[in-house]
Design an enzyme around this catalytic site. Structure first.
Site, mmCIF file in Angstrom:
data_model
loop_
_atom_site.group_PDB
_atom_site.id
_atom_site.type_symbol
_atom_site.label_atom_id
_atom_site.label_comp_id
_atom_site.label_asym_id
_atom_site.label_seq_id
_atom_site.Cartn_x
_atom_site.Cartn_y
_atom_site.Cartn_z
ATOM 1 C CG ASP A 67 -0.295 -0.507 2.486
ATOM 2 O OD1 ASP A 67 0.940 -0.434 2.594
ATOM 3 O OD2 ASP A 67 -1.014 -0.963 3.384
ATOM 4 C CG ASP A 136 -8.467 -1.471 11.356
ATOM 5 O OD1 ASP A 136 -7.453 -2.163 11.104
ATOM 6 O OD2 ASP A 136 -8.922 -0.617 10.571
ATOM 7 C CG HIS A 138 -5.523 -2.623 8.568
ATOM 8 N ND1 HIS A 138 -5.587 -1.248 8.685
ATOM 9 C CD2 HIS A 138 -4.256 -2.953 8.927
ATOM 10 C CE1 HIS A 138 -4.416 -0.788 9.082
ATOM 11 N NE2 HIS A 138 -3.593 -1.796 9.241
ATOM 12 C CD GLU A 143 -8.296 0.779 7.565
ATOM 13 O OE1 GLU A 143 -8.154 -0.261 8.218
ATOM 14 O OE2 GLU A 143 -7.653 1.818 7.830
HETATM 15 P P1 PGA Z 1 2.444 -1.824 12.621
HETATM 16 O O1 PGA Z 1 1.368 -1.822 11.444
HETATM 17 O O2 PGA Z 1 3.440 -2.875 12.297
HETATM 18 O O3 PGA Z 1 3.053 -0.447 12.579
HETATM 19 O O4 PGA Z 1 1.700 -2.111 13.884
HETATM 20 C C1 PGA Z 1 0.847 -3.013 10.959
HETATM 21 C C2 PGA Z 1 -0.384 -2.739 10.136
HETATM 22 O O5 PGA Z 1 -1.110 -1.779 10.414
HETATM 23 O O6 PGA Z 1 -0.641 -3.520 9.213
#
Ligand code: PGA
Length: 262
Positions: A67, A136, A138, A143
């Site tokens: 992304d 959340d 994802h 999302e």
């Molecule tokens: P993080 O993000 O490793 O910074 O917790 C992971 C994600 O949101 O997929």
């Protein structure tokens, strides 16, 4: 889906790096799917070390990132292109022309998403996709309620995600609101998928994703549908898992994992 619990965050990241390195050694022209975020930073640090100390060779690899934020150019420190260059690509011998991150500055975002899907297809598909999980639930920026067969497209970020990542931008008000993300369907098409999750803050959502129902509310649960997914977690993140005994037994006895056991 396989679940591997490692004692620490460091051990979980090292095992993840070993799985990626093993893929690259077996298939030097592997198409790798990369993720960004705090969780995967130590994975990339390990890959850089393996490149320098063991000659792990990325020269023929191609990569696609999950992304990118809409409206950020690659030289913005909050962009995922910037993250990938600074945490991995600048330190290994991958040809940067073979690394793709969605272009968040594209004037026609829909066309960019389509081109991204086509580029993955032309590369022969993703051999190994690394993913993290958001607070959340994802994967990528898919999302809650994202279609479980979605393809690369623009998504509106969840306030939960904005709060999670605001630190990278010096405050939620400075953070982009939209991102281009591979779809859940795009991720499910990868030959192999490795989810790395660490820390107690993710314990609840991780358990929902892997032992709860397959549902759009927690898009990481779609990995239950993936043909070959492995979930690597540390003890803190494994705290809410119910089938722990089987996961440990399986990792300890499965011949495929023998080279990866301590
Ligand atoms: P993080 O993000 O490793 O910074 O917790 C992971 C994600 O949101 O997929």
């Amino acid at each position: 889906m396989e679940v591997i619990i490692q004692p620490t965050r460091e051990a979980a990241a090292l095992l993840t790096a070993k799985v990626i390195a093993d893929e690259v050694r077996k298939n030097p022209s592997a198409v790798l799917g990369f993720a960004t975020g705090a969780t995967v930073e130590p994975v990339y640090a390990n890959l850089i070390e393996m490149h320098h100390k063991e000659g792990l060779d990325f020269s023929l690899c191609k990569s696609f990132n999950l992304d990118e934020y809409v409206g950020l150019s690659g030289d913005h420190p909050g962009s995922y292109r910037y993250f990938m260059n600074s945490h991995l690509f600048d330190h290994i011998n991958i040809d940067k022309r073979n690394t793709r991150v969605p272009n968040g500055m594209a004037s026609d975002l829909a066309a960019e998403c389509l081109t991204y899907e086509e580029a993955i297809w032309h590369a022969g598909g993703i051999d190994l996709q690394l993913v993290g999980i958001g607070m959340d639930g994802h994967i990528g920026f898919n999302e809650p309620m994202s279609s479980l067969q979605s393809r690369t497209r623009v998504k509106q970020l969840n306030p939960v995600t904005i709060r999670q990542n605001a630190g990278y931008f010096g405050g939620a008000d400075k953070m982009p609101r939209r991102a281009i993300t591979m779809g859940v369907g795009t991720i499910l098409d990868s030959q192999r998928c490795v989810l790395l999750a660490t820390g107690s803050a993710k314990a609840e959502i991780l358990a929902e994703a892997i032992e709860g129902p397959f549902c759009a509310r927690v898009t990481a649960s779609a990995l239950q549908w993936h043909r070959r997914a492995v979930v690597i977690v540390d003890e803190a993140c494994a705290a809410n898992l119910k089938n722990r005994e089987y996961y440990d037994w399986s990792f300890a006895h499965e011949p495929e994992w023998a080279p990866f056991r301590g």
